[in-house]
Design an enzyme around this catalytic site. Structure first.
Site, PDB file in Angstrom:
ATOM      1  N   GLY A  56       0.823  -1.209   0.000  1.00 24.40           N
ATOM      2  CA  GLY A  56       0.000   0.000   0.000  1.00 24.40           C
ATOM      3  C   GLY A  56       0.854   1.255   0.000  1.00 24.40           C
ATOM      4  N   THR A  94       3.126  -3.329  -7.621  1.00 23.34           N
ATOM      5  CA  THR A  94       4.132  -2.271  -7.476  1.00 23.34           C
ATOM      6  C   THR A  94       4.465  -1.670  -8.836  1.00 23.34           C
ATOM      7  OG1 THR A  94       5.079  -3.525  -5.653  1.00 23.34           O
ATOM      8  CG2 THR A  94       6.433  -1.778  -6.560  1.00 23.34           C
ATOM      9  N   ASP A 141       7.265 -15.780  -6.925  1.00 16.30           N
ATOM     10  CA  ASP A 141       6.405 -16.767  -7.598  1.00 16.30           C
ATOM     11  C   ASP A 141       6.768 -16.976  -9.069  1.00 16.30           C
ATOM     12  OD1 ASP A 141       5.024 -17.003  -5.263  1.00 16.30           O
ATOM     13  OD2 ASP A 141       3.330 -15.759  -5.871  1.00 16.30           O
ATOM     14  N   GLY A 156       2.748 -19.329  -4.015  1.00 13.42           N
ATOM     15  CA  GLY A 156       2.206 -19.373  -5.372  1.00 13.42           C
ATOM     16  C   GLY A 156       0.751 -18.968  -5.322  1.00 13.42           C
TER      17      GLY A 156
END
Length: 399
Positions: A116, A143, A171, A215
């Site tokens: 955030g 991001t 991931d 994942g």
């Protein structure tokens, strides 16, 4: 995938007499002959967002070192993600080779991470006030969406700011990229958890070891870890639906494994089987849906199932999530981080903005951010790698 290559870019030769070279699909990463910024006028900032990932410190270190080689004197770290732009209690961290010399020897992020943050407009205003004209953003899909919005806002305000991303996702789920940093280390570290589960299961009477790996929407870590270990009997990933109960369910196969082998190991990705757990509808600060715990669900259902059919079973559950995220990068990730960090700086000095750096078909290249953030990259259930994993585990379809 350099769709169109040039004699200088790929060591290719033009053998047709009237051959014309077409502009490349994406630009090769690396230093350019001419630079856009005067190094003495640059104030560069680095920010790390989202969750932890092995290799963050390696990238920070290399960005700082490369900036200094260009002659930049003014380098700062923004603490705790985008939040560091607005929180008055968080001061910028001055960075230099001296500060970052040994940070790659430990995991985590020197700058800290958080999810955030303030609005895009507030971030750009803060950058203007601080005189930042190079911003290096280390983070995943969310991001990067933020970085792209910052780039757009800078364009709107006609600010000469280079915004360059370095894709950080453990991931390995960013589009068009061969792999992202931290993934190799995660697969390596997951081996310890899988091996522990195997030993626990193998040493118990009717032992079953369940390992939950990371994942959210992509099962790359679970698939590669299962392949690497050779000890997994069932690998469950988000891209491939499965049933727990019923004649073709996971539990029926576990019963078969206990009867034939005496023990079993299950490896499950955190985002797998979300239709089998209760929906929370909650989201984290990044806007990600908070997932139901499929690992605990499989553990509970397995115990219940074997109790009901009157077969004793010893179920052990291991969740190594934060151990995997927090360790330092291994050698191959260290190299990847080093090259990504260098190329991020080369891209910024070339005057590129709204780009991210990654490996595509073994080449280091610059991607426009919108190209890679439209949705997460997923395991193709028809791919060779998934079929190799199925061959390794020997599992059937659980539908």
């Amino acid at each position: 995938v350099i769709h169109y290559s040039s004699p200088t870019s790929a060591g290719a030769e033009c053998i047709d007499p009237n051959c014309t070279w077409v502009e490349q699909w994406v630009h090769r990463a690396g230093p350019r002959e001419k630079i856009y910024f005067k190094p003495e006028e640059v104030k560069a900032a680095i920010v790390t967002c989202g969750g932890l990932c092995p290799g963050l410190n390696d990238v920070i270190r290399q960005i700082v070192i490369t900036l200094e080689i260009y002659g930049v004197k003014n380098i700062v770290g923004i603490p705790f993600g985008y939040r560091g732009f607005s929180d008055k209690g968080l001061a910028e961290m001055p960075l230099s080779r001296k500060v970052v010399q040994n940070i790659h020897l430990s995991g985590g992020s020197l700058l800290g991470v958080s999810r955030g943050g303030p609005s895009v407009s507030d971030i750009v205003t803060s950058m203007e006030e601080r005189g930042i004209n190079m911003l290096f953003v280390l983070g995943g899909n969310g991001t990067h969406a933020g970085a792209n919005a910052i780039h757009d806002e800078c364009c709107k305000r006609k600010l000469k700011v280079a915004v360059v991303g370095v894709p950080k996702t453990i991931d390995n789920d960013i589009l068009l990229m061969d792999k992202t940093f931290g993934f190799d280390t995660a697969v390596e570290e997951a081996q310890r958890a899988i091996n522990s589960a195997y030993i626990e299961a193998h040493s118990a009477y009717h032992g079953i070891g369940v390992v939950k790996l990371m994942g959210r929407s992509s099962g790359f870590i679970a698939m590669q870890s299962s392949l690497a270990s050779g000890q997994v009997d069932i690998c469950l990933i988000p891209e491939v639906p499965f049933n727990l109960h019923g004649p073709h369910g996971v539990l029926r196969h576990l019963k078969y494994l206990i009867e034939t082998k005496g023990s079993a190991v299950v490896c499950v990705a955190e985002g797998a089987g979300q239709n089998l757990v209760e929906k929370t509808n909650a989201t984290d600060a990044s806007g990600n849906i908070v997932l139901g715990d499929i690992g605990v669900r499989i553990q509970q259902e397995t115990k219940k199932y074997f109790k009901e059919i009157g077969i004793p079973a010893d179920v052990k559950y291991i969740d190594p999530t934060y151990m995997i995220r927090a360790c330092r990068a291994n050698a191959s990730d260290g190299i990847l981080c080093t090259v990504l960090g260098q190329n991020a700086v080369h891209g910024a000095f070339a005057g590129y903005s709204g780009i991210t750096v990654g490996i595509c078909n073994t080449h280091y290249v610059y991607f426009p951010i919108p190209e890679v953030i439209s949705h997460p990259r997923e395991v193709d259930p028809n791919s060779r790698m998934w079929h190799r994993c199925l061959t390794s585990t020997g599992q059937p379809d659980f539908i």
